[in-house]
Design an enzyme around this catalytic site. Structure first.
Site, PDB file in Angstrom:
ATOM      1  N   LYS A 234       2.100  12.717   5.616  1.00  0.00           N
ATOM      2  CA  LYS A 234       2.028  12.029   4.326  1.00  0.00           C
ATOM      3  C   LYS A 234       3.082  12.615   3.391  1.00  0.00           C
ATOM      4  O   LYS A 234       3.145  13.824   3.197  1.00  0.00           O
ATOM      5  CB  LYS A 234       0.637  12.143   3.715  1.00  0.00           C
ATOM      6  CG  LYS A 234       0.493  11.335   2.438  1.00  0.00           C
ATOM      7  CD  LYS A 234      -0.947  11.100   2.066  1.00  0.00           C
ATOM      8  CE  LYS A 234      -1.061  10.222   0.829  1.00  0.00           C
ATOM      9  NZ  LYS A 234      -0.454   8.883   1.026  1.00  0.00           N
TER      10      LYS A 234
ATOM     11  N   HIS B 135      -5.040  15.149   3.749  1.00  0.00           N
ATOM     12  CA  HIS B 135      -4.338  14.124   4.518  1.00  0.00           C
ATOM     13  C   HIS B 135      -3.549  14.763   5.652  1.00  0.00           C
ATOM     14  O   HIS B 135      -3.357  15.981   5.688  1.00  0.00           O
ATOM     15  CB  HIS B 135      -3.380  13.326   3.625  1.00  0.00           C
ATOM     16  CG  HIS B 135      -4.040  12.222   2.875  1.00  0.00           C
ATOM     17  ND1 HIS B 135      -4.601  12.400   1.634  1.00  0.00           N
ATOM     18  CD2 HIS B 135      -4.257  10.927   3.202  1.00  0.00           C
ATOM     19  CE1 HIS B 135      -5.118  11.259   1.205  1.00  0.00           C
ATOM     20  NE2 HIS B 135      -4.924  10.346   2.142  1.00  0.00           N
TER      21      HIS B 135
ATOM     22  N   GLY C 224       0.816  -1.203   0.000  1.00  0.00           N
ATOM     23  CA  GLY C 224       0.000   0.000   0.000  1.00  0.00           C
ATOM     24  C   GLY C 224       0.850   1.253   0.000  1.00  0.00           C
ATOM     25  O   GLY C 224       0.338   2.350   0.210  1.00  0.00           O
TER      26      GLY C 224
ATOM     27  N   ALA D 238      -2.312  -1.648  -4.086  1.00  0.00           N
ATOM     28  CA  ALA D 238      -3.477  -0.770  -4.065  1.00  0.00           C
ATOM     29  C   ALA D 238      -3.055   0.572  -3.508  1.00  0.00           C
ATOM     30  O   ALA D 238      -2.290   0.635  -2.537  1.00  0.00           O
ATOM     31  CB  ALA D 238      -4.607  -1.364  -3.222  1.00  0.00           C
TER      32      ALA D 238
END
Length: 233
Positions: free
Chosen positions: A134, A130, A70, A95
């Site tokens: 991040k 976010h 991920g 993903a």
């Protein structure tokens, strides 16, 4: 399952908690790019950093360990991983977001883009929010959403800047403390607006989806996506 966690930050810790609740065992936890022995694991879950992801995934495939990832920000090498997986007869899922709700949202986004394709009076824009830790912007989820629109409309690309034509989707990336992830798609015209939105309340949904994907991938061979896991194809 005996799980290796490649990346033991906030997501790694959340995955560990979910995995243990579901009766799995954690045999390896890696929080740096040091060498490690992956051989005791049945499967690996990579939520590391962009600089480490390619090496982590390659290590798993070269050692016949199924792996799901991920981690975003490394996809310029995605095709190399696909080729390696096929060459080693391995097992791999990537993903941009493992949340079950987000993957339903991906499908909703694609369907809406198809429906709006001929309605040129609507301008499309996106916004993602976010947490400040991040590392990439826009998020991998936002890029997947943009690609879902591009694949099902006359849009050609996305940008974080002011778009130079109406065939380019503007994305606004906002970073603010303690926001797990919010993604919004806007269709605006002179007479009305349509909006679809996914808001994550915590990281548990991402972790649960990752563990479910790992459970699904075990004993399968090939390159898969969350569409396969959720039978959305």
């Amino acid at each position: 399952m005996k799980l290796a966690l490649l990346g033991y930050g906030r997501m790694g810790k959340e995955i560990e908690k979910i995995a243990l609740e579901r009766g799995h065992e954690i045999v390896l936890k890696i929080s740096s790019q040091n060498t490690y022995d992956i051989s005791k694991a049945d499967i690996a879950i990579d939520f590391s950093i962009p600089e480490a992801a390619f090496t982590n995934i390659s290590t798993c495939l070269n050692n016949n360990i199924p792996v799901i990832s991920g981690t975003t920000g490394w996809l310029d090498k995605y095709n190399e991983i696909v080729d390696l997986c096929k060459d080693k007869n391995g097992s791999f899922i990537y993903a941009s977001n493992f949340s079950l709700g987000v993957n339903i949202f991906f499908e909703l986004n694609a369907q809406l883009a198809k429906m709006m394709r001929s309605l040129e009076q609507y301008n499309i824009s996106m916004e993602e929010i976010h947490h400040t830790k991040k590392l990439d912007a826009p998020s991998g989820t936002a890029i997947t959403l943009a690609e879902g629109i591009i694949d099902n409309s006359n849009k050609k690309d996305w940008t974080l800047e002011k778009p130079t034509s109406n065939q380019i989707i503007p994305i606004k990336a906002i970073r603010t403390p303690e926001v797990p992830g919010t993604h919004s798609i806007y269709y605006d015209s002179e007479v009305d607006s349509i909006e679809i939105k996914h808001t994550a309340h915590n990281r548990k949904g991402f972790a649960l989806g990752a563990v479910i994907a790992a459970e699904w991938l075990l004993n399968k061979k090939g390159v898969f996506t969350m569409k396969d896991v959720l039978n959305l194809n």
